[in-house]
Design an enzyme around this catalytic site. Sequence first.
Site, PDB file in Angstrom:
ATOM      1  N   CYS A 154       0.869  -1.180   0.000  1.00 60.97           N
ATOM      2  CA  CYS A 154       0.000   0.000   0.000  1.00 60.97           C
ATOM      3  C   CYS A 154       0.905   1.229   0.000  1.00 60.97           C
ATOM      4  O   CYS A 154       2.089   1.134  -0.329  1.00 60.97           O
ATOM      5  CB  CYS A 154      -0.990  -0.012   1.170  1.00 60.97           C
ATOM      6  SG  CYS A 154      -0.285   0.191   2.817  1.00 60.97           S
ATOM      7  N   ASN A 213       2.354   1.569   4.302  1.00 59.21           N
ATOM      8  CA  ASN A 213       2.622   0.298   4.967  1.00 59.21           C
ATOM      9  C   ASN A 213       2.288   0.334   6.461  1.00 59.21           C
ATOM     10  O   ASN A 213       2.962  -0.280   7.272  1.00 59.21           O
ATOM     11  CB  ASN A 213       4.073  -0.137   4.724  1.00 59.21           C
ATOM     12  CG  ASN A 213       4.374  -1.582   5.111  1.00 59.21           C
ATOM     13  OD1 ASN A 213       5.466  -1.878   5.558  1.00 59.21           O
ATOM     14  ND2 ASN A 213       3.436  -2.477   4.953  1.00 59.21           N
ATOM     15  N   CYS A 232      -1.468   0.563   7.285  1.00 59.60           N
ATOM     16  CA  CYS A 232      -2.888   0.206   7.398  1.00 59.60           C
ATOM     17  C   CYS A 232      -3.236  -1.027   6.565  1.00 59.60           C
ATOM     18  O   CYS A 232      -3.363  -2.119   7.084  1.00 59.60           O
ATOM     19  CB  CYS A 232      -3.785   1.376   6.975  1.00 59.60           C
ATOM     20  SG  CYS A 232      -3.694   2.830   8.047  1.00 59.60           S
ATOM     21  N   ARG A 233      -3.360  -0.827   5.269  1.00 57.77           N
ATOM     22  CA  ARG A 233      -3.870  -1.893   4.411  1.00 57.77           C
ATOM     23  C   ARG A 233      -2.907  -3.056   4.221  1.00 57.77           C
ATOM     24  O   ARG A 233      -3.294  -4.219   4.395  1.00 57.77           O
ATOM     25  CB  ARG A 233      -4.269  -1.317   3.044  1.00 57.77           C
ATOM     26  CG  ARG A 233      -5.422  -0.331   3.150  1.00 57.77           C
ATOM     27  CD  ARG A 233      -5.676   0.381   1.850  1.00 57.77           C
ATOM     28  NE  ARG A 233      -4.567   1.288   1.549  1.00 57.77           N
ATOM     29  CZ  ARG A 233      -4.451   1.966   0.408  1.00 57.77           C
ATOM     30  NH1 ARG A 233      -5.341   1.808  -0.545  1.00 57.77           N
ATOM     31  NH2 ARG A 233      -3.438   2.784   0.220  1.00 57.77           N
ATOM     32  N   SER A 234      -1.664  -2.776   3.831  1.00 55.85           N
ATOM     33  CA  SER A 234      -0.760  -3.895   3.530  1.00 55.85           C
ATOM     34  C   SER A 234      -0.370  -4.709   4.771  1.00 55.85           C
ATOM     35  O   SER A 234      -0.332  -5.937   4.686  1.00 55.85           O
ATOM     36  CB  SER A 234       0.458  -3.445   2.724  1.00 55.85           C
ATOM     37  OG  SER A 234       1.167  -2.424   3.352  1.00 55.85           O
ATOM     38  N   ASP A 264      -8.303   3.280   1.393  1.00 50.19           N
ATOM     39  CA  ASP A 264      -7.406   3.616   2.500  1.00 50.19           C
ATOM     40  C   ASP A 264      -8.239   4.095   3.685  1.00 50.19           C
ATOM     41  O   ASP A 264      -8.937   5.097   3.587  1.00 50.19           O
ATOM     42  CB  ASP A 264      -6.436   4.712   2.058  1.00 50.19           C
ATOM     43  CG  ASP A 264      -5.317   4.951   3.057  1.00 50.19           C
ATOM     44  OD1 ASP A 264      -5.435   4.494   4.219  1.00 50.19           O
ATOM     45  OD2 ASP A 264      -4.330   5.589   2.664  1.00 50.19           O
TER      46      ASP A 264
END
Length: 165
Positions: A10, A13, A15-17, A127
């Site tokens: 993401c 690095n 939140c999402r990934s 996000d």
Amino acid sequence: MKKIGILFVCMGNICRSPTAEGVFRALLTQRRLSDLFEVDSAGTHAYHVGDAPDLRAQKAARDRGIELKHLRARKVAAADFEKFDVILAMDSDNFSILQDICPETHKDKIKYLLDFAPQLNQREVPDPYYGGAYGFERVLDMAEAAAEGLLEFLTREGVLSKQAG
């Protein structure tokens, strides 16, 4: 035996990934497949290098039995394109950046995470950084669906049987 390398990417690095990494690791542990994989996450930007995942991401994941606090943000490195077999972007911005910095010989490794969750009828993981708790729950739901789909894909393509054999 070379492990199957999966990299989740993401922007920052945090939140999402890392959420997707944690979800996929948990699934591998549950299925007793962890030894066959090398799993990591990274960001296309260096905003948060060395930081733990966002506390809201950690809480949402912990509520589902997934621990993220040991993860640390890092930026995608040139070596990642050689090292990992599948590189999963969270959205089109990150996909484009990865395509731009990836050597031509490895571009086929870059995919959207949600390509492995076609039932969701969307390609981008939003996000959650500037939103509320719901956004982090939504990212977890998407990551869980995609993790299952990714594992099914790797099984169907025979990648897992090559590793196990």
